[in-house]
Design a protein around this motif. Structure first.
Motif, PDB file in Angstrom:
ATOM      1  N   ASP A   1       0.669  -1.302   0.113  1.00  0.00           N
ATOM      2  CA  ASP A   1      -0.047  -0.029  -0.022  1.00  0.00           C
ATOM      3  C   ASP A   1       0.677   1.379   0.028  1.00  0.00           C
ATOM      4  N   THR A   2       1.944   1.288   0.914  1.00  0.00           N
ATOM      5  CA  THR A   2       2.720   2.440   0.932  1.00  0.00           C
ATOM      6  C   THR A   2       3.366   2.646  -0.554  1.00  0.00           C
ATOM      7  N   SER A   3       3.915   1.658  -0.924  1.00  0.00           N
ATOM      8  CA  SER A   3       4.627   1.730  -2.227  1.00  0.00           C
ATOM      9  C   SER A   3       3.911   2.244  -3.262  1.00  0.00           C
ATOM     10  N   PHE A   4       2.787   1.645  -3.454  1.00  0.00           N
ATOM     11  CA  PHE A   4       1.715   1.983  -4.592  1.00  0.00           C
ATOM     12  C   PHE A   4       1.275   3.629  -4.376  1.00  0.00           C
ATOM     13  N   ASP A   5       1.003   3.989  -3.134  1.00  0.00           N
ATOM     14  CA  ASP A   5       0.554   5.501  -2.444  1.00  0.00           C
ATOM     15  C   ASP A   5       1.644   6.166  -3.244  1.00  0.00           C
ATOM     16  N   VAL A   6       3.014   6.120  -2.888  1.00  0.00           N
ATOM     17  CA  VAL A   6       4.280   6.797  -3.389  1.00  0.00           C
ATOM     18  C   VAL A   6       4.462   6.690  -4.816  1.00  0.00           C
ATOM     19  N   ASN A   7       4.744   5.590  -5.041  1.00  0.00           N
ATOM     20  CA  ASN A   7       5.155   5.477  -6.709  1.00  0.00           C
ATOM     21  C   ASN A   7       4.220   5.692  -7.868  1.00  0.00           C
ATOM     22  N   LEU A   8       2.817   5.398  -7.291  1.00  0.00           N
ATOM     23  CA  LEU A   8       1.880   5.440  -8.508  1.00  0.00           C
ATOM     24  C   LEU A   8       0.735   6.372  -8.138  1.00  0.00           C
ATOM     25  N   ARG A   9      -0.018   6.327  -7.124  1.00  0.00           N
ATOM     26  CA  ARG A   9      -1.200   6.797  -6.871  1.00  0.00           C
ATOM     27  C   ARG A   9      -1.067   8.709  -6.664  1.00  0.00           C
ATOM     28  N   ALA A  10       0.137   8.949  -6.078  1.00  0.00           N
ATOM     29  CA  ALA A  10       0.477  10.215  -5.928  1.00  0.00           C
ATOM     30  C   ALA A  10       0.703  10.893  -7.285  1.00  0.00           C
TER      31      ALA A  10
ATOM     32  N   ILE B   1       8.915  10.076 -12.836  1.00  0.00           N
ATOM     33  CA  ILE B   1      10.425   9.456 -12.559  1.00  0.00           C
ATOM     34  C   ILE B   1      10.128   8.042 -12.254  1.00  0.00           C
ATOM     35  N   SER B   2      10.561   7.306 -13.407  1.00  0.00           N
ATOM     36  CA  SER B   2      10.518   5.715 -13.087  1.00  0.00           C
ATOM     37  C   SER B   2      11.837   5.160 -12.630  1.00  0.00           C
ATOM     38  N   SER B   3      12.482   3.997 -13.140  1.00  0.00           N
ATOM     39  CA  SER B   3      13.726   3.528 -12.536  1.00  0.00           C
ATOM     40  C   SER B   3      14.044   2.343 -13.741  1.00  0.00           C
ATOM     41  N   GLN B   4      15.211   2.001 -13.595  1.00  0.00           N
ATOM     42  CA  GLN B   4      15.631   0.795 -14.292  1.00  0.00           C
ATOM     43  C   GLN B   4      14.952  -0.558 -13.702  1.00  0.00           C
ATOM     44  N   ALA B   5      14.572  -0.385 -12.508  1.00  0.00           N
ATOM     45  CA  ALA B   5      13.998  -1.516 -11.909  1.00  0.00           C
ATOM     46  C   ALA B   5      12.443  -1.874 -12.630  1.00  0.00           C
ATOM     47  N   SER B   6      11.911  -1.009 -13.301  1.00  0.00           N
ATOM     48  CA  SER B   6      10.755  -1.140 -14.215  1.00  0.00           C
ATOM     49  C   SER B   6      10.921  -2.042 -15.124  1.00  0.00           C
TER      50      SER B   6
ATOM     51  N   SER C   1      10.600  -6.439  -5.129  1.00  0.00           N
ATOM     52  CA  SER C   1       9.437  -7.062  -5.826  1.00  0.00           C
ATOM     53  C   SER C   1       8.582  -5.772  -6.043  1.00  0.00           C
ATOM     54  N   VAL C   2       8.185  -5.414  -4.651  1.00  0.00           N
ATOM     55  CA  VAL C   2       7.175  -4.372  -4.758  1.00  0.00           C
ATOM     56  C   VAL C   2       7.797  -2.946  -5.695  1.00  0.00           C
ATOM     57  N   TYR C   3       8.924  -2.492  -5.281  1.00  0.00           N
ATOM     58  CA  TYR C   3       9.512  -1.463  -6.124  1.00  0.00           C
ATOM     59  C   TYR C   3       9.431  -1.603  -7.568  1.00  0.00           C
ATOM     60  N   CYS C   4       9.887  -2.839  -7.990  1.00  0.00           N
ATOM     61  CA  CYS C   4      10.017  -3.063  -9.514  1.00  0.00           C
ATOM     62  C   CYS C   4       8.757  -3.012  -9.959  1.00  0.00           C
ATOM     63  N   SER C   5       7.662  -3.577  -9.422  1.00  0.00           N
ATOM     64  CA  SER C   5       6.412  -3.803  -9.699  1.00  0.00           C
ATOM     65  C   SER C   5       5.793  -2.406  -9.848  1.00  0.00           C
ATOM     66  N   THR C   6       5.963  -1.403  -8.903  1.00  0.00           N
ATOM     67  CA  THR C   6       5.459  -0.115  -9.083  1.00  0.00           C
ATOM     68  C   THR C   6       6.085   0.886 -10.299  1.00  0.00           C
ATOM     69  N   LYS C   7       7.257   0.585 -10.169  1.00  0.00           N
ATOM     70  CA  LYS C   7       7.950   1.135 -11.404  1.00  0.00           C
ATOM     71  C   LYS C   7       7.411   0.689 -12.863  1.00  0.00           C
ATOM     72  N   GLY C   8       7.245  -0.789 -12.927  1.00  0.00           N
ATOM     73  CA  GLY C   8       6.656  -1.118 -13.907  1.00  0.00           C
ATOM     74  C   GLY C   8       5.366  -0.606 -14.380  1.00  0.00           C
ATOM     75  N   ALA C   9       4.512  -0.510 -13.295  1.00  0.00           N
ATOM     76  CA  ALA C   9       3.221   0.352 -13.431  1.00  0.00           C
ATOM     77  C   ALA C   9       3.253   1.575 -13.862  1.00  0.00           C
ATOM     78  N   MET C  10       4.469   2.374 -13.330  1.00  0.00           N
ATOM     79  CA  MET C  10       4.562   3.751 -13.976  1.00  0.00           C
ATOM     80  C   MET C  10       5.110   3.796 -15.493  1.00  0.00           C
ATOM     81  N   ASP C  11       5.756   2.978 -15.920  1.00  0.00           N
ATOM     82  CA  ASP C  11       6.073   3.029 -17.349  1.00  0.00           C
ATOM     83  C   ASP C  11       4.808   2.729 -18.198  1.00  0.00           C
ATOM     84  N   MET C  12       3.910   1.922 -17.837  1.00  0.00           N
ATOM     85  CA  MET C  12       2.684   1.725 -18.419  1.00  0.00           C
ATOM     86  C   MET C  12       1.773   3.140 -18.312  1.00  0.00           C
ATOM     87  N   LEU C  13       1.757   3.561 -17.007  1.00  0.00           N
ATOM     88  CA  LEU C  13       0.982   4.617 -17.054  1.00  0.00           C
ATOM     89  C   LEU C  13       1.454   5.857 -17.735  1.00  0.00           C
TER      90      LEU C  13
END
Length: 204
Positions: free
Chosen positions: A61-70, A94-99, A107-119
């Motif tokens: 929840d925290t990672s998705f709040d910070v890396n995507l929802r915000a 701001i995404s990441s190579q981890a995407s 795992s959570v960080y990579c997942s949220t940054k992958g979602a950032m790329d698609m967003l």
């Protein structure tokens, strides 16, 4: 090189530290008026680094709040304002190579940054007709205070550096320079792109 940013206005999220602070300084130097410093939860040192089997709902929840929802919430405000004024614009996420590469215990960080790329791609698709460009930068480890704390273990750092052809982590300025380019008219035909700032990590 003059990027033609003088006289424009910008909103910067996470402006209190790291890449956000560096972006504000560079924008001021380029003559841009920073009209708002959005201090979202992205200011928190909340990178979740733990094995997949130990990931909790709270960490997700925290990672998705910070890396995507915000990012979604702030970008909606910016885009609606531009559309209401009939003005073109540019948004840089701001995404990441981890995407695009799996990293142990991320795992959570990579997942949220992958979602950032698609967003980023979907935003570019939907906002393009309004003359709003949307791109993302995908840095390697950037030597902010948080990164220094998370990558202070020489053995952990070596494992990552061995995968970077240039053999070093990025400095804040390396990322800010690409952000400024993507905000400028020099990149007027670039949208929906993810731009690595990774020393070649994704090429290996």
């Amino acid at each position: 090189m003059d990027l033609g940013l003088a006289g424009r206005r910008a909103l910067v999220t996470g402006a209190g530290k790291g890449i956000g602070r560096g972006t504000v300084k560079a924008l001021h130097a380029a003559g841009v008026q920073v009209v708002a410093l959005s201090r979202t939860r992205a200011d928190l040192d909340s990178l979740v680094v733990e094995p997949f089997l130990e990931v909790t709902k709270e960490a997700c929840d925290t990672s998705f709040d910070v890396n995507l929802r915000a990012v979604i919430q702030v970008s909606q405000i910016v885009a609606r304002g531009l559309i209401a004024r009939g003005a073109p614009g540019a948004i840089v996420n701001i995404s990441s190579q981890a995407s695009q590469r799996a990293i142990t215990n991320h795992s959570v960080y990579c997942s949220t940054k992958g979602a950032m790329d698609m967003l980023t791609r979907v935003m570019a698709l939907e906002l393009g007709p309004h003359k709003i460009r949307v791109n993302a930068v995908n840095p390697t480890v950037v030597m902010t205070p948080m990164a220094q704390a998370n990558w202070s273990d020489p053995q952990k750092a070596k494992a990552m550096l061995d995968r970077i052809p240039l053999g070093r982590f990025a400095e804040v300025e390396n990322v800010v320079d690409v952000i400024l380019f993507l905000l400028s008219d020099r990149s007027s035909m670039t949208t929906g792109s993810t731009v690595p700032v990774d020393g070649g990590f994704l090429a290996t």
